[in-house]
Design a protein around this motif. Structure first.
Motif, short mmCIF file in Angstrom:
data_model
loop_
_atom_site.label_atom_id
_atom_site.label_comp_id
_atom_site.label_asym_id
_atom_site.label_seq_id
_atom_site.Cartn_x
_atom_site.Cartn_y
_atom_site.Cartn_z
N CYS A 73 15.79 6.81 1.09
CA CYS A 73 14.46 7.24 0.69
C CYS A 73 14.44 7.72 -0.75
O CYS A 73 15.37 8.39 -1.21
CB CYS A 73 13.96 8.37 1.60
N THR A 74 13.39 7.38 -1.44
CA THR A 74 13.10 7.97 -2.74
C THR A 74 12.28 9.24 -2.49
O THR A 74 11.83 9.50 -1.37
CB THR A 74 12.31 6.99 -3.61
N ARG B 44 8.22 4.67 -0.62
CA ARG B 44 8.48 3.47 -1.42
C ARG B 44 8.08 2.21 -0.67
O ARG B 44 8.46 2.01 0.48
CB ARG B 44 9.96 3.40 -1.80
N HIS B 45 7.33 1.38 -1.37
CA HIS B 45 7.06 0.03 -0.87
C HIS B 45 8.26 -0.82 -1.26
O HIS B 45 8.40 -1.20 -2.42
CB HIS B 45 5.77 -0.50 -1.48
N MET B 46 9.11 -1.11 -0.31
CA MET B 46 10.38 -1.78 -0.60
C MET B 46 10.20 -3.29 -0.78
O MET B 46 10.89 -3.91 -1.59
CB MET B 46 11.38 -1.50 0.52
N SER C 270 13.44 -5.93 -5.58
CA SER C 270 12.67 -5.83 -4.34
C SER C 270 12.41 -7.19 -3.69
O SER C 270 11.39 -7.38 -3.03
CB SER C 270 11.34 -5.14 -4.63
N CYS D 253 5.82 4.56 -4.65
CA CYS D 253 6.60 3.99 -5.76
C CYS D 253 7.21 2.66 -5.34
O CYS D 253 7.19 2.30 -4.15
CB CYS D 253 7.68 4.97 -6.21
N ARG D 254 7.75 1.96 -6.30
CA ARG D 254 8.43 0.69 -6.05
C ARG D 254 9.61 0.58 -7.00
O ARG D 254 9.61 1.19 -8.07
CB ARG D 254 7.48 -0.50 -6.26
N ASN E 71 15.93 9.14 -8.61
CA ASN E 71 14.73 9.19 -7.78
C ASN E 71 15.03 9.15 -6.28
O ASN E 71 14.12 9.32 -5.47
CB ASN E 71 13.79 8.04 -8.13
#
Length: 313
Positions: A188-189, A193-195, A258, A251-252, A44
């Motif tokens: 980056c995905t 992404r919410h990291m 995380s 995404c996460r 991803n």
């Protein structure tokens, strides 16, 4: 005696209720959410090296072991110093020497008035990022005027500078957050992404599903598509709403990857200007963002650990 017993009982009950309120997560909090499984992380990720970077290494970096690294970095790194021979170039840029990285990332950090915290953040992040075998550069965008602190506009300014330098991936990062797991790759995905979905302040529970702040990664081309963030002082859930309007999902990674520590910081000092709150709209997205970004660049200085962009808004 009976009255005293009842009184103690009522006090005990009140204490229990208060503890439940304080320790229980928000009623809208999500203990579970959709996430990219560990074995699918590499598939991803979006492979792209900035056009400002070349490597003389003969072999590609291998990220298999990195995304499976289950160690946790100690928070005490914040209070330490960088090790000798860290290999960080002027302006806060670093890349591995023994292999060719597959990812180029610009970390954008809005900043004002917290020099000691910035020092600790930079030391920690460089120690963390060097483990990840990526090409990266840290941009610190400082608001030097006396207007209310405008984090979103500073993010836009940093993003423009990073994109001008050829970085295909942006990480928009608040300075009071530090990642705990090296497996949380700062690349980056394919989707934004919410990291920082698992922060210790919230007992590692996601407060709500449309939360999209703290530390996020987004492709430069995606950030351009949504016209960045609003330059207005405060627009609720702005970036998430812009992505949603363009049918770009977020995404996460899984919660244990995380994990973030929130550093305690004193409250931002008060400035005499009232917040202007607005809600998202299509018109706002089209007419307020990267295409209307105005500011005065006071100076840009290449420090040993970061590129320092000072601006008046």
């Amino acid at each position: 005696m009976r009255y005293g017993y009842k009184k103690r009982f009522l006090y005990s009950g009140l204490v229990v209720i208060i503890l439940i309120i304080l320790l229980h997560p928000n009623k809208n909090a999500r203990r579970t959410y959709e996430f990219i499984k560990l074995e699918k992380i590499l598939k991803n990720l979006y492979e792209d090296i900035g056009n400002n970077f070349t490597s003389t290494a003969l072999v590609d970096c291998d990220y298999y072991d990195i995304v499976r690294d289950d160690t946790t970095l100690p928070i005490s790194i914040i209070d330490g110093d960088l090790i000798d021979g860290h290999g960080i170039r002027e302006g806060g840029e670093h890349a591995p020497m023994d292999c060719k990285p597959k990812y180029s990332t610009a970390i954008i950090v809005p900043y004002r008035d917290k020099a000691e915290q910035l020092r600790g953040f930079l030391v920690y992040m460089h120690m963390f990022l060097r483990k990840q075998q990526i090409h990266y550069k840290i941009y610190v965008v400082e608001q030097v005027d006396t207007k209310p602190y405008n984090k979103a506009k500073l993010m836009n300014i940093g993003a423009v500078a990073a994109m001008r330098d050829g970085y295909p991936c942006l990480v928009l990062h608040e300075m009071d957050l530090v990642p705990l797991k090296p497996s949380n790759l700062y690349a980056c995905t394919k989707l934004p992404r919410h990291m920082s979905s698992s922060i210790d302040k919230y007992r590692f529970v996601l407060p709500y599903l449309n939360q999209f702040d703290g530390a996020i990664s987004i492709l430069s081309k995606q950030y351009k598509t949504v016209n960045g963030m609003s330059n207005n002082f405060y627009v609720k859930e702005d970036l998430f709403s812009r992505l949603e309007y363009h049918n770009i999902k977020i995404c996460r990674f899984e919660p244990k990857t995380s994990l973030y520590h929130r550093i305690y910081t004193p409250k931002e000092r008060s400035y005499r200007q009232k917040r202007t709150e607005r809600t998202f709209s299509k018109e706002l997205m089209l007419n307020d963002g990267l295409n209307t970004l105005k500011y005065t660049e006071v100076a840009t200085v290449l420090h040993p650990l970061f590129t320092h962009i000072m601006v008046d808004l």
